[in-house]
Design a protein around this motif. Structure first.
Motif, PDB file in Angstrom:
ATOM      1  N   ALA A 157      -1.660  -7.659 -12.590  1.00 15.61           N
ATOM      2  CA  ALA A 157      -1.797  -8.413 -13.841  1.00 15.61           C
ATOM      3  C   ALA A 157      -1.263  -7.660 -15.040  1.00 15.61           C
ATOM      4  O   ALA A 157      -0.931  -8.267 -16.067  1.00 15.61           O
ATOM      5  CB  ALA A 157      -3.270  -8.774 -14.063  1.00 15.61           C
ATOM      6  N   THR A 158      -1.152  -6.334 -14.939  1.00 16.43           N
ATOM      7  CA  THR A 158      -0.647  -5.533 -16.057  1.00 16.43           C
ATOM      8  C   THR A 158       0.855  -5.682 -16.248  1.00 16.43           C
ATOM      9  O   THR A 158       1.405  -5.217 -17.251  1.00 16.43           O
ATOM     10  CB  THR A 158      -0.968  -4.046 -15.827  1.00 16.43           C
ATOM     11  OG1 THR A 158      -0.469  -3.638 -14.539  1.00 16.43           O
ATOM     12  CG2 THR A 158      -2.471  -3.801 -15.882  1.00 16.43           C
ATOM     13  N   VAL A 159       1.522  -6.344 -15.319  1.00 14.32           N
ATOM     14  CA  VAL A 159       2.971  -6.531 -15.386  1.00 14.32           C
ATOM     15  C   VAL A 159       3.278  -8.014 -15.559  1.00 14.32           C
ATOM     16  O   VAL A 159       2.752  -8.858 -14.830  1.00 14.32           O
ATOM     17  CB  VAL A 159       3.668  -6.012 -14.115  1.00 14.32           C
ATOM     18  CG1 VAL A 159       5.177  -6.205 -14.204  1.00 14.32           C
ATOM     19  CG2 VAL A 159       3.336  -4.544 -13.886  1.00 14.32           C
ATOM     20  N   GLN A 160       4.124  -8.335 -16.525  1.00 13.55           N
ATOM     21  CA  GLN A 160       4.526  -9.732 -16.744  1.00 13.55           C
ATOM     22  C   GLN A 160       5.627 -10.087 -15.745  1.00 13.55           C
ATOM     23  O   GLN A 160       6.815  -9.933 -16.020  1.00 13.55           O
ATOM     24  CB  GLN A 160       5.011  -9.930 -18.184  1.00 13.55           C
ATOM     25  CG  GLN A 160       3.943  -9.713 -19.233  1.00 13.55           C
ATOM     26  CD  GLN A 160       2.794 -10.709 -19.106  1.00 13.55           C
ATOM     27  OE1 GLN A 160       3.011 -11.903 -18.937  1.00 13.55           O
ATOM     28  NE2 GLN A 160       1.568 -10.209 -19.171  1.00 13.55           N
ATOM     29  N   MET A 161       5.227 -10.536 -14.580  1.00 11.71           N
ATOM     30  CA  MET A 161       6.182 -10.823 -13.513  1.00 11.71           C
ATOM     31  C   MET A 161       5.620 -11.949 -12.662  1.00 11.71           C
ATOM     32  O   MET A 161       4.414 -12.067 -12.475  1.00 11.71           O
ATOM     33  CB  MET A 161       6.402  -9.572 -12.655  1.00 11.71           C
ATOM     34  CG  MET A 161       7.446  -9.731 -11.572  1.00 11.71           C
ATOM     35  SD  MET A 161       9.096 -10.020 -12.227  1.00 11.71           S
ATOM     36  CE  MET A 161       9.428  -8.405 -12.965  1.00 11.71           C
ATOM     37  N   GLY A 162       6.499 -12.771 -12.118  1.00  9.84           N
ATOM     38  CA  GLY A 162       6.058 -13.864 -11.255  1.00  9.84           C
ATOM     39  C   GLY A 162       5.828 -13.395  -9.837  1.00  9.84           C
ATOM     40  O   GLY A 162       5.412 -12.265  -9.584  1.00  9.84           O
ATOM     41  N   SER A 163       6.127 -14.268  -8.908  1.00 10.44           N
ATOM     42  CA  SER A 163       5.929 -13.960  -7.490  1.00 10.44           C
ATOM     43  C   SER A 163       6.867 -12.837  -7.042  1.00 10.44           C
ATOM     44  O   SER A 163       8.028 -12.784  -7.432  1.00 10.44           O
ATOM     45  CB  SER A 163       6.202 -15.218  -6.664  1.00 10.44           C
ATOM     46  OG  SER A 163       6.296 -14.913  -5.294  1.00 10.44           O
ATOM     47  N   ILE A 164       6.352 -11.922  -6.217  1.00  7.05           N
ATOM     48  CA  ILE A 164       7.186 -10.853  -5.644  1.00  7.05           C
ATOM     49  C   ILE A 164       7.289 -10.992  -4.125  1.00  7.05           C
ATOM     50  O   ILE A 164       7.804 -10.104  -3.451  1.00  7.05           O
ATOM     51  CB  ILE A 164       6.656  -9.455  -6.020  1.00  7.05           C
ATOM     52  CG1 ILE A 164       5.193  -9.286  -5.625  1.00  7.05           C
ATOM     53  CG2 ILE A 164       6.829  -9.217  -7.519  1.00  7.05           C
ATOM     54  CD1 ILE A 164       4.643  -7.881  -5.874  1.00  7.05           C
ATOM     55  N   GLY A 165       6.810 -12.108  -3.610  1.00  8.82           N
ATOM     56  CA  GLY A 165       6.915 -12.361  -2.175  1.00  8.82           C
ATOM     57  C   GLY A 165       6.274 -13.693  -1.848  1.00  8.82           C
ATOM     58  O   GLY A 165       5.461 -14.208  -2.618  1.00  8.82           O
TER      59      GLY A 165
ATOM     60  N   THR B 148       0.840  -1.203   0.000  1.00  9.82           N
ATOM     61  CA  THR B 148       0.000   0.000   0.000  1.00  9.82           C
ATOM     62  C   THR B 148       0.873   1.250   0.000  1.00  9.82           C
ATOM     63  O   THR B 148       0.629   2.204  -0.753  1.00  9.82           O
ATOM     64  CB  THR B 148      -0.940   0.006   1.216  1.00  9.82           C
ATOM     65  OG1 THR B 148      -1.818  -1.127   1.153  1.00  9.82           O
ATOM     66  CG2 THR B 148      -1.788   1.275   1.239  1.00  9.82           C
ATOM     67  N   LYS B 149       1.917   1.261   0.833  1.00  2.33           N
ATOM     68  CA  LYS B 149       2.841   2.403   0.868  1.00  2.33           C
ATOM     69  C   LYS B 149       3.551   2.607  -0.470  1.00  2.33           C
ATOM     70  O   LYS B 149       3.814   3.735  -0.880  1.00  2.33           O
ATOM     71  CB  LYS B 149       3.891   2.206   1.972  1.00  2.33           C
ATOM     72  CG  LYS B 149       3.367   2.421   3.386  1.00  2.33           C
ATOM     73  CD  LYS B 149       4.498   2.261   4.398  1.00  2.33           C
ATOM     74  CE  LYS B 149       4.033   2.570   5.804  1.00  2.33           C
ATOM     75  NZ  LYS B 149       5.151   2.403   6.795  1.00  2.33           N
ATOM     76  N   LEU B 150       3.860   1.504  -1.145  1.00  2.00           N
ATOM     77  CA  LEU B 150       4.544   1.587  -2.435  1.00  2.00           C
ATOM     78  C   LEU B 150       3.591   1.963  -3.573  1.00  2.00           C
ATOM     79  O   LEU B 150       4.038   2.178  -4.708  1.00  2.00           O
ATOM     80  CB  LEU B 150       5.228   0.255  -2.763  1.00  2.00           C
ATOM     81  CG  LEU B 150       6.392  -0.157  -1.847  1.00  2.00           C
ATOM     82  CD1 LEU B 150       6.903  -1.535  -2.245  1.00  2.00           C
ATOM     83  CD2 LEU B 150       7.525   0.866  -1.892  1.00  2.00           C
ATOM     84  N   GLY B 151       2.299   2.027  -3.273  1.00  2.68           N
ATOM     85  CA  GLY B 151       1.322   2.420  -4.281  1.00  2.68           C
ATOM     86  C   GLY B 151       1.034   1.355  -5.315  1.00  2.68           C
ATOM     87  O   GLY B 151       0.544   1.660  -6.406  1.00  2.68           O
ATOM     88  N   MET B 152       1.288   0.091  -4.981  1.00  2.00           N
ATOM     89  CA  MET B 152       1.136  -0.989  -5.948  1.00  2.00           C
ATOM     90  C   MET B 152      -0.296  -1.525  -5.929  1.00  2.00           C
ATOM     91  O   MET B 152      -0.603  -2.543  -5.310  1.00  2.00           O
ATOM     92  CB  MET B 152       2.140  -2.108  -5.664  1.00  2.00           C
ATOM     93  CG  MET B 152       2.262  -3.119  -6.807  1.00  2.00           C
ATOM     94  SD  MET B 152       3.336  -4.507  -6.421  1.00  2.00           S
ATOM     95  CE  MET B 152       4.933  -3.722  -6.333  1.00  2.00           C
ATOM     96  N   GLN B 153      -1.170  -0.853  -6.629  1.00  2.00           N
ATOM     97  CA  GLN B 153      -2.557  -1.286  -6.711  1.00  2.00           C
ATOM     98  C   GLN B 153      -2.674  -2.489  -7.646  1.00  2.00           C
ATOM     99  O   GLN B 153      -1.982  -2.580  -8.637  1.00  2.00           O
ATOM    100  CB  GLN B 153      -3.431  -0.141  -7.217  1.00  2.00           C
ATOM    101  CG  GLN B 153      -3.467   1.058  -6.304  1.00  2.00           C
ATOM    102  CD  GLN B 153      -4.350   2.170  -6.840  1.00  2.00           C
ATOM    103  OE1 GLN B 153      -4.912   2.064  -7.920  1.00  2.00           O
ATOM    104  NE2 GLN B 153      -4.461   3.238  -6.079  1.00  2.00           N
ATOM    105  N   GLY B 154      -3.579  -3.391  -7.279  1.00  3.67           N
ATOM    106  CA  GLY B 154      -3.833  -4.542  -8.131  1.00  3.67           C
ATOM    107  C   GLY B 154      -2.970  -5.754  -7.838  1.00  3.67           C
ATOM    108  O   GLY B 154      -3.101  -6.783  -8.519  1.00  3.67           O
TER     109      GLY B 154
END
Length: 449
Positions: free
Chosen positions: A305-313, A167-173
């Motif tokens: 989902a807008t980013v092609q990336m796997g797990s981030i945690g 939330t602090k990083l602004g990563m919505q979705g």
């Protein structure tokens, strides 16, 4: 002449990138601290015996082994096979993650620790993986773990740490997906093959990579019958919101004590009444995380989902982990942030604030020795106020100094020419607007850089 280069899967980080990474680190660190976690660091290398056998067959293949110093070739000649060769020439390895070293530390420090022990750790780890986007051989992990407590409030708080940081990083979705190892254990009991729990979870964990047909084929190679695979496939097809999924699981595992316990734990984490999540965790039965040491909650964070990336945690409950080192009865639960992938996501979504990219705020132009000495006095006063400032290193042409400020993205320059020195004033120029104004020393120190 040697051509400079770095190993595959590793990177250099320039000043701009380091500042952005530090923004992520500081956001995570501050959150760990306000949740009451204490910092810890462990060595980059561990004894090979500490690491092997803890990450499953696939993980063991990715451990970076370190060749011992000394008579390597003499010892290599004595080896009968590859396994013996490894043991003869390598007794140490670079750490694969931060969890196993943490468990080792707890066992070695058990008499000094006050339990429950809440620690966070932010250090690099190494894996011999195939380099790809978001996948590196050297990368940072930021972990938070609690040992010495069975309370499910720990699970809730760790999910809240994820919730707070993103939330602090602004990563919505982003998606916070959870499951429970006991549910998967109950599934292996349902097909009548509890001894194949690890094989089943490793196969399920690959679902998003190889698809359901790929999972079916892999389950066949691991000793599951066609009827077993149908049961597993029906389990993976359970859909709906969290309440609906829990209801279907209660029916499926009505006679399984293990399954009912897992459902109870998931229900508490989702509906404890202690808190409301900004991003509600999603119950995902396909989430398996093929690591041997998880025993309860398992969690994985997915990028938007807008980013092609796997797990981030990811992380989970690992009640038996310290038992690997001879200390039984110590319960543990933890999570990890994949900082390198988080960086890539924030960069792609342009979520880094300007403050995360700023360094020097003020450049004093060097207009000769008298000007430089006066400028240095003001410079130090600004630094004492916490404002990043510097003096150009030599008396060069004005154009050269202004180009330096522009290339460094320094927003302000201060000029002490002959007129300013005579009037005991300074001139401040805002490079973004081109506006320039004279002011006193007192006004300079209060200027909104």
């Amino acid at each position: 002449m040697i051509k400079p280069g770095i190993p595959k899967g590793t990177r250099d980080f320039g000043p701009v990138v380091v500042r952005k990474r530090n923004y992520i680190f500081q956001t995570i660190r501050n959150t760990f601290e306000v949740f009451g976690f204490q910092p810890l660091e462990t060595p980059a290398m561990e004894n090979l015996s500490t690491l092997t056998g803890k990450y499953g067959e696939e993980g063991d293949k990715l451990i970076f082994r370190i060749l011992d110093n000394g008579e390597i070739f003499d010892r290599a000649m004595q080896a009968k096979d590859n396994r013996e060769l490894t043991s003869l020439i390598s007794e140490k390895a670079l750490r694969y993650d931060l969890t196993i070293p943490f468990a080792r530390y707890v066992v070695m420090s058990q008499h000094e620790l006050a339990l429950p022990f809440k620690r966070y750790q932010m250090q690099p780890v190494w894996r011999g993986d195939r380099p790809a986007k978001g996948r590196y051989r050297e990368f940072y992990q930021c972990d938070a773990d609690v040992v010495g407590s069975n309370s499910l409030l720990n699970e809730v708080e760790l999910l809240l740490i994820y919730d707070t940081v993103f939330t602090k990083l602004g990563m919505q979705g982003y998606e916070l997906r959870i499951n429970n190892r006991k549910i998967l254990a109950a599934l292996s009991e349902l097909v009548g093959k509890p001894e194949l729990l690890t094989d089943i979870t490793i196969s399920i964990d690959k679902l998003d990579k190889i698809g359901i047909e790929g999972v079916q084929k892999e389950l066949q190679t691991r000793g599951l019958t066609a009827d077993d695979i149908i049961i597993i496939e029906n389990f993976l097809n359970i859909k709906g919101d969290n309440q609906s999924v829990l209801a279907q699981l209660r029916e499926l595992f009505a006679t399984s004590a293990t399954g009912q316990k897992g459902i109870e734990e998931l229900d508490f984490v989702l509906h404890s009444g202690y808190t409301t999540y900004n991003t509600t965790p999603i119950l995902d039965l396909t989430l398996a995380r093929g690591l041997n040491y998880y025993t309860g909650l398992i969690v994985e964070v997915k990028a938007p989902a807008t980013v092609q990336m796997g797990s981030i945690g990811g992380g989970g409950r690992y009640d038996d982990l310290t038992g690997l080192f001879g200390l039984s009865g110590i319960s543990g639960v933890g999570i990890s942030f994949g900082v390198d992938r988080i960086y890539d996501v924030l960069e792609e979504l342009k979520l880094f604030p300007e403050t995360a990219q700023q360094s020097t705020r003020v450049l004093f132009l060097n207009l000769g020795e008298t000007s430089a000495r006066a400028s240095f006095n003001y410079l130090m006063q600004l630094r004492k106020k916490g404002i990043a400032a510097e003096l150009f290193h030599e008396n060069a042409k004005m154009d050269k100094q202004m180009k330096y400020a522009d290339k460094r993205s320094i927003p302000f320059v201060v000029i002490l020419g002959e007129s300013e020195l005579q009037e005991n004033m300074v001139s401040v120029k805002d490079l973004s607007s081109g506006k320039q104004e004279k002011m006193s020393a007192a006004e300079l120190l209060e200027f909104g850089f």
